[in-house]
Scaffold this active site. Structure first.
Site, short mmCIF file in Angstrom:
data_model
loop_
_atom_site.label_atom_id
_atom_site.label_comp_id
_atom_site.label_asym_id
_atom_site.label_seq_id
_atom_site.Cartn_x
_atom_site.Cartn_y
_atom_site.Cartn_z
N HIS A 56 0.84 -1.20 0.00
CA HIS A 56 0.00 0.00 0.00
C HIS A 56 0.87 1.25 0.00
O HIS A 56 2.09 1.15 0.18
CB HIS A 56 -0.94 0.01 1.22
CG HIS A 56 -0.24 -0.09 2.53
ND1 HIS A 56 0.42 0.96 3.11
CD2 HIS A 56 -0.08 -1.13 3.39
CE1 HIS A 56 0.94 0.58 4.26
NE2 HIS A 56 0.65 -0.69 4.44
P1 TYD Z 1 -1.50 -2.76 7.52
O1 TYD Z 1 -1.03 -1.35 7.69
O2 TYD Z 1 -2.21 -3.12 6.26
O3 TYD Z 1 -0.27 -3.77 7.74
P2 TYD Z 1 1.00 -4.11 6.83
O4 TYD Z 1 1.30 -2.91 5.99
O5 TYD Z 1 2.07 -4.41 7.81
O6 TYD Z 1 0.71 -5.30 6.01
O7 TYD Z 1 -2.39 -3.13 8.79
C1 TYD Z 1 -2.83 -4.45 9.02
C2 TYD Z 1 -4.11 -4.38 9.84
O8 TYD Z 1 -3.86 -3.79 11.11
C3 TYD Z 1 -5.20 -3.56 9.18
O9 TYD Z 1 -6.43 -4.23 9.37
C4 TYD Z 1 -5.22 -2.27 9.93
C5 TYD Z 1 -4.68 -2.65 11.30
N1 TYD Z 1 -3.86 -1.57 11.91
C6 TYD Z 1 -4.37 -0.87 12.98
O10 TYD Z 1 -5.51 -1.10 13.44
N2 TYD Z 1 -3.61 0.13 13.56
C7 TYD Z 1 -2.36 0.42 13.08
O11 TYD Z 1 -1.69 1.33 13.61
C8 TYD Z 1 -1.85 -0.32 11.95
C9 TYD Z 1 -0.49 -0.03 11.39
C10 TYD Z 1 -2.64 -1.30 11.40
#
Ligand code: TYD
Length: 141
Positions: A56
């Protein structure tokens, strides 16, 4: 969407204090080390070796990634160019500015990725579809 390119992302040295008595190292991130005020801290751990994180971009969020333990690769894309940064030293972190697509992979066993972020969590700040990202970047040209 911010115009930033992958050249705006960079590895920043984190000051390290080496103990003269052989008691190991201490690294410290103080306010002048990174170019934003920290509003949130989170960390990735227990990541399987074949797993992929990220995938993303952010509209406004700035992040600083630190490999507290182990190593992993960060693939950065700006819609035109790509670069891969391997993070494997706890005293070297990666600054990711807004408007950059990132993917994290190749986590070593036991790797821990600390993330310092400039904003609290906000799903509206994410662009999770790569084609949407490329289109949004093109519109900034
Ligand atoms: P995401 O940012 O997509 O993780 P990565 O980039 O590491 O793959 O986040 C994964 C999940 O966690 C998503 O459902 C959102 C949640 N999340 C939170 O609730 N708070 C946060 O601070 C972060 C970073 C993610």
């Amino acid at each position: 969407m911010k115009k930033n390119t992958i050249d705006s992302t960079r590895v920043i040295d984190i000051p390290r204090i080496v103990d003269e008595g052989g008691r190991g190292n201490l690294s410290v991130i103080e306010k002048d080390c990174i170019p934003f005020k920290i509003e949130r801290v989170y960390y990735l751990y227990d990541v399987p070796i074949d797993a992929y994180r990220g995938g993303h971009a952010h509209k406004n969020l700035k992040q600083f990634l630190v490999p507290l333990s182990g190593s992993f690769d960060v693939i950065l894309k700006d819609g035109k160019n790509t670069k891969t940064v391997t993070l494997n030293k706890p005293n070297k972190g990666l600054l990711i500015v807004p408007g950059i697509w990132r993917e994290l992979e190749n986590f070593s066993s036991g790797a821990v990725c600390l993330v310092l972020a400039s904003e609290v969590y906000n799903e509206d700040d994410y662009i999770r579809d790569f084609q949407d990202f490329v289109i949004a970047k093109k519109s900034t040209e």
